[in-house]
Scaffold this motif. Structure first.
Motif, PDB file in Angstrom:
ATOM      1  N   MET A  35       0.840  -1.174   0.000  1.00 24.91           N
ATOM      2  CA  MET A  35       0.000   0.000   0.000  1.00 24.91           C
ATOM      3  C   MET A  35       0.885   1.236   0.000  1.00 24.91           C
ATOM      4  SD  MET A  35      -3.069   0.883   2.572  1.00 24.91           S
ATOM      5  CE  MET A  35      -2.707   2.338   3.508  1.00 24.91           C
ATOM      6  N   ALA A  36       0.515   2.207  -0.778  1.00 27.13           N
ATOM      7  CA  ALA A  36       1.306   3.430  -0.907  1.00 27.13           C
ATOM      8  C   ALA A  36       1.183   4.274   0.348  1.00 27.13           C
ATOM      9  CB  ALA A  36       0.843   4.222  -2.107  1.00 27.13           C
ATOM     10  N   HIS A  37       2.263   4.955   0.661  1.00 26.84           N
ATOM     11  CA  HIS A  37       2.263   5.950   1.727  1.00 26.84           C
ATOM     12  C   HIS A  37       2.054   7.302   1.046  1.00 26.84           C
ATOM     13  CE1 HIS A  37       3.891   3.105   4.701  1.00 26.84           C
ATOM     14  NE2 HIS A  37       4.582   2.632   3.675  1.00 26.84           N
ATOM     15  N   THR A  38       0.950   7.965   1.337  1.00 27.49           N
ATOM     16  CA  THR A  38       0.663   9.264   0.748  1.00 27.49           C
ATOM     17  C   THR A  38       0.973  10.332   1.780  1.00 27.49           C
ATOM     18  OG1 THR A  38      -1.083   8.289  -0.607  1.00 27.49           O
ATOM     19  CG2 THR A  38      -1.097  10.683  -0.365  1.00 27.49           C
ATOM     20  N   LEU A  39       1.834  11.269   1.393  1.00 23.38           N
ATOM     21  CA  LEU A  39       2.263  12.329   2.298  1.00 23.38           C
ATOM     22  C   LEU A  39       1.983  13.689   1.694  1.00 23.38           C
ATOM     23  CD1 LEU A  39       5.789  10.946   3.202  1.00 23.38           C
ATOM     24  CD2 LEU A  39       3.754  10.818   4.596  1.00 23.38           C
ATOM     25  N   ASN A  40       1.654  14.651   2.545  1.00 24.29           N
ATOM     26  CA  ASN A  40       1.536  16.046   2.151  1.00 24.29           C
ATOM     27  C   ASN A  40       2.724  16.787   2.741  1.00 24.29           C
ATOM     28  OD1 ASN A  40      -1.001  15.842   0.806  1.00 24.29           O
ATOM     29  ND2 ASN A  40      -1.960  15.634   2.810  1.00 24.29           N
ATOM     30  N   LEU A  41       3.576  17.313   1.896  1.00 25.46           N
ATOM     31  CA  LEU A  41       4.777  18.015   2.326  1.00 25.46           C
ATOM     32  C   LEU A  41       4.630  19.503   2.059  1.00 25.46           C
ATOM     33  CD1 LEU A  41       7.448  15.639   0.737  1.00 25.46           C
ATOM     34  CD2 LEU A  41       6.595  15.593   3.082  1.00 25.46           C
ATOM     35  N   THR A  42       5.035  20.327   3.029  1.00 26.33           N
ATOM     36  CA  THR A  42       5.100  21.769   2.848  1.00 26.33           C
ATOM     37  C   THR A  42       6.577  22.133   2.809  1.00 26.33           C
ATOM     38  OG1 THR A  42       3.037  22.049   4.063  1.00 26.33           O
ATOM     39  CG2 THR A  42       4.419  23.996   3.792  1.00 26.33           C
ATOM     40  N   LEU A  43       7.032  22.608   1.653  1.00 25.04           N
ATOM     41  CA  LEU A  43       8.461  22.809   1.418  1.00 25.04           C
ATOM     42  C   LEU A  43       8.732  24.207   0.910  1.00 25.04           C
ATOM     43  CD1 LEU A  43       8.949  19.501  -0.577  1.00 25.04           C
ATOM     44  CD2 LEU A  43       9.492  19.845   1.821  1.00 25.04           C
ATOM     45  N   THR A  44       9.999  24.581   0.977  1.00 21.86           N
ATOM     46  CA  THR A  44      10.426  25.814   0.326  1.00 21.86           C
ATOM     47  C   THR A  44      10.552  25.526  -1.168  1.00 21.86           C
ATOM     48  OG1 THR A  44      12.783  25.318   0.517  1.00 21.86           O
ATOM     49  CG2 THR A  44      11.757  26.482   2.380  1.00 21.86           C
ATOM     50  N   PRO A  45      10.508  26.556  -2.008  1.00 23.83           N
ATOM     51  CA  PRO A  45      10.691  26.299  -3.441  1.00 23.83           C
ATOM     52  C   PRO A  45      11.996  25.574  -3.755  1.00 23.83           C
ATOM     53  CG  PRO A  45       9.800  28.477  -3.115  1.00 23.83           C
ATOM     54  CD  PRO A  45      10.136  27.945  -1.745  1.00 23.83           C
ATOM     55  N   ARG A  46      13.042  25.872  -3.030  1.00 21.46           N
ATOM     56  CA  ARG A  46      14.336  25.210  -3.260  1.00 21.46           C
ATOM     57  C   ARG A  46      14.267  23.723  -2.930  1.00 21.46           C
ATOM     58  NH1 ARG A  46      19.393  28.465  -1.793  1.00 21.46           N
ATOM     59  NH2 ARG A  46      18.503  29.462  -3.578  1.00 21.46           N
ATOM     60  N   GLN A  47      13.555  23.359  -1.877  1.00 20.17           N
ATOM     61  CA  GLN A  47      13.432  21.948  -1.508  1.00 20.17           C
ATOM     62  C   GLN A  47      12.557  21.187  -2.495  1.00 20.17           C
ATOM     63  OE1 GLN A  47      11.811  22.649   2.394  1.00 20.17           O
ATOM     64  NE2 GLN A  47      13.643  21.806   3.382  1.00 20.17           N
ATOM     65  N   ALA A  48      11.562  21.854  -3.054  1.00 25.88           N
ATOM     66  CA  ALA A  48      10.596  21.173  -3.911  1.00 25.88           C
ATOM     67  C   ALA A  48      11.062  21.007  -5.344  1.00 25.88           C
ATOM     68  CB  ALA A  48       9.273  21.938  -3.894  1.00 25.88           C
ATOM     69  N   VAL A  49      12.179  21.634  -5.706  1.00 25.07           N
ATOM     70  CA  VAL A  49      12.594  21.650  -7.105  1.00 25.07           C
ATOM     71  C   VAL A  49      13.060  20.282  -7.604  1.00 25.07           C
ATOM     72  CG1 VAL A  49      15.013  22.312  -6.798  1.00 25.07           C
ATOM     73  CG2 VAL A  49      13.766  23.073  -8.808  1.00 25.07           C
ATOM     74  N   SER A  50      13.609  19.461  -6.732  1.00 25.97           N
ATOM     75  CA  SER A  50      14.093  18.162  -7.217  1.00 25.97           C
ATOM     76  C   SER A  50      13.801  17.065  -6.194  1.00 25.97           C
ATOM     77  CB  SER A  50      15.596  18.207  -7.506  1.00 25.97           C
ATOM     78  OG  SER A  50      16.327  18.231  -6.302  1.00 25.97           O
ATOM     79  N   GLU A  51      13.704  15.865  -6.708  1.00 25.51           N
ATOM     80  CA  GLU A  51      13.440  14.708  -5.858  1.00 25.51           C
ATOM     81  C   GLU A  51      14.560  14.493  -4.848  1.00 25.51           C
ATOM     82  OE1 GLU A  51      13.305  10.069  -6.762  1.00 25.51           O
ATOM     83  OE2 GLU A  51      11.683  11.168  -7.734  1.00 25.51           O
ATOM     84  N   GLU A  52      15.769  14.845  -5.218  1.00 25.26           N
ATOM     85  CA  GLU A  52      16.900  14.675  -4.298  1.00 25.26           C
ATOM     86  C   GLU A  52      16.745  15.522  -3.039  1.00 25.26           C
ATOM     87  OE1 GLU A  52      20.047  15.818  -6.823  1.00 25.26           O
ATOM     88  OE2 GLU A  52      19.979  13.990  -8.007  1.00 25.26           O
ATOM     89  N   GLN A  53      15.979  16.605  -3.132  1.00 25.00           N
ATOM     90  CA  GLN A  53      15.758  17.477  -1.988  1.00 25.00           C
ATOM     91  C   GLN A  53      14.598  16.997  -1.111  1.00 25.00           C
ATOM     92  OE1 GLN A  53      17.560  20.305  -1.159  1.00 25.00           O
ATOM     93  NE2 GLN A  53      18.971  19.684  -2.764  1.00 25.00           N
ATOM     94  N   TRP A  54      13.458  16.655  -1.728  1.00 26.15           N
ATOM     95  CA  TRP A  54      12.281  16.324  -0.920  1.00 26.15           C
ATOM     96  C   TRP A  54      12.201  14.861  -0.504  1.00 26.15           C
ATOM     97  CZ3 TRP A  54       9.188  12.659  -3.008  1.00 26.15           C
ATOM     98  CH2 TRP A  54       9.079  12.576  -4.383  1.00 26.15           C
ATOM     99  N   LEU A  55      12.862  13.968  -1.228  1.00 27.63           N
ATOM    100  CA  LEU A  55      12.754  12.548  -0.915  1.00 27.63           C
ATOM    101  C   LEU A  55      13.277  12.191   0.482  1.00 27.63           C
ATOM    102  CD1 LEU A  55      11.785   9.820  -1.845  1.00 27.63           C
ATOM    103  CD2 LEU A  55      13.978   9.481  -2.985  1.00 27.63           C
ATOM    104  N   PRO A  56      14.442  12.692   0.922  1.00 31.58           N
ATOM    105  CA  PRO A  56      14.881  12.362   2.290  1.00 31.58           C
ATOM    106  C   PRO A  56      13.902  12.840   3.367  1.00 31.58           C
ATOM    107  CG  PRO A  56      16.698  13.261   1.023  1.00 31.58           C
ATOM    108  CD  PRO A  56      15.472  13.438   0.195  1.00 31.58           C
ATOM    109  N   ILE A  57      13.255  13.973   3.126  1.00 32.50           N
ATOM    110  CA  ILE A  57      12.269  14.485   4.088  1.00 32.50           C
ATOM    111  C   ILE A  57      11.086  13.534   4.167  1.00 32.50           C
ATOM    112  CG2 ILE A  57      10.692  16.398   4.555  1.00 32.50           C
ATOM    113  CD1 ILE A  57      12.757  18.197   3.033  1.00 32.50           C
ATOM    114  N   ALA A  58      10.603  13.085   3.005  1.00 35.55           N
ATOM    115  CA  ALA A  58       9.463  12.170   2.967  1.00 35.55           C
ATOM    116  C   ALA A  58       9.810  10.821   3.595  1.00 35.55           C
ATOM    117  CB  ALA A  58       8.994  11.985   1.526  1.00 35.55           C
ATOM    118  N   LEU A  59      10.981  10.307   3.284  1.00 34.37           N
ATOM    119  CA  LEU A  59      11.385   9.020   3.855  1.00 34.37           C
ATOM    120  C   LEU A  59      11.513   9.101   5.372  1.00 34.37           C
ATOM    121  CD1 LEU A  59      14.000   7.847   1.211  1.00 34.37           C
ATOM    122  CD2 LEU A  59      11.791   6.793   1.701  1.00 34.37           C
ATOM    123  N   ARG A  60      12.012  10.219   5.871  1.00 36.39           N
ATOM    124  CA  ARG A  60      12.145  10.416   7.314  1.00 36.39           C
ATOM    125  C   ARG A  60      10.764  10.391   7.979  1.00 36.39           C
ATOM    126  NH1 ARG A  60      14.057  15.494   7.729  1.00 36.39           N
ATOM    127  NH2 ARG A  60      15.808  14.873   6.444  1.00 36.39           N
TER     128      ARG A  60
END
Length: 102
Positions: A1-26
């Protein structure tokens, strides 16, 4: 089952998966080595305050989760059809261009 997350990020964090993925995994307590698939389902901008925020809704699939079916966009070949010019690249212009292709 998928884990669905709502993330609130800065534009810099949201620009690439390398930035937001560690936050989501945490947030779900998983390691990158366990990740089977990560995809952005929705992206929006909240510019109501002085500092704009990017709101991402992401789905994370961990090893062993059933993966979703791939998304296919099967548009017909319009190469030899009558040429149409759509003026504007906003929501209405993009929708009009998509309807012409269909």
């Amino acid at each position: 089952m998928a884990h669905t997350l709502n993330l609130t990020l800065t534009p810099r964090q949201a620009v690439s998966e390398e930035q937001w993925l560690p936050i989501a995994l945490r947030q779900i307590g998983a390691e990158r080595s366990q990740l089977a698939l990560a995809r952005v389902v929705k992206r929006s901008v909240d510019a109501r305050h002085r500092t704009p925020k990017v709101l991402l809704t992401v789905e994370l699939y961990i090893d062993g989760d059933e993966l979703p079916p791939p998304v296919h966009f099967d548009y017909p070949n319009v190469e030899h059809k009558r040429e149409v010019i759509v003026v504007g690249g906003g929501p209405a212009g993009l929708f009009a261009a998509l309807r012409f292709i269909e």
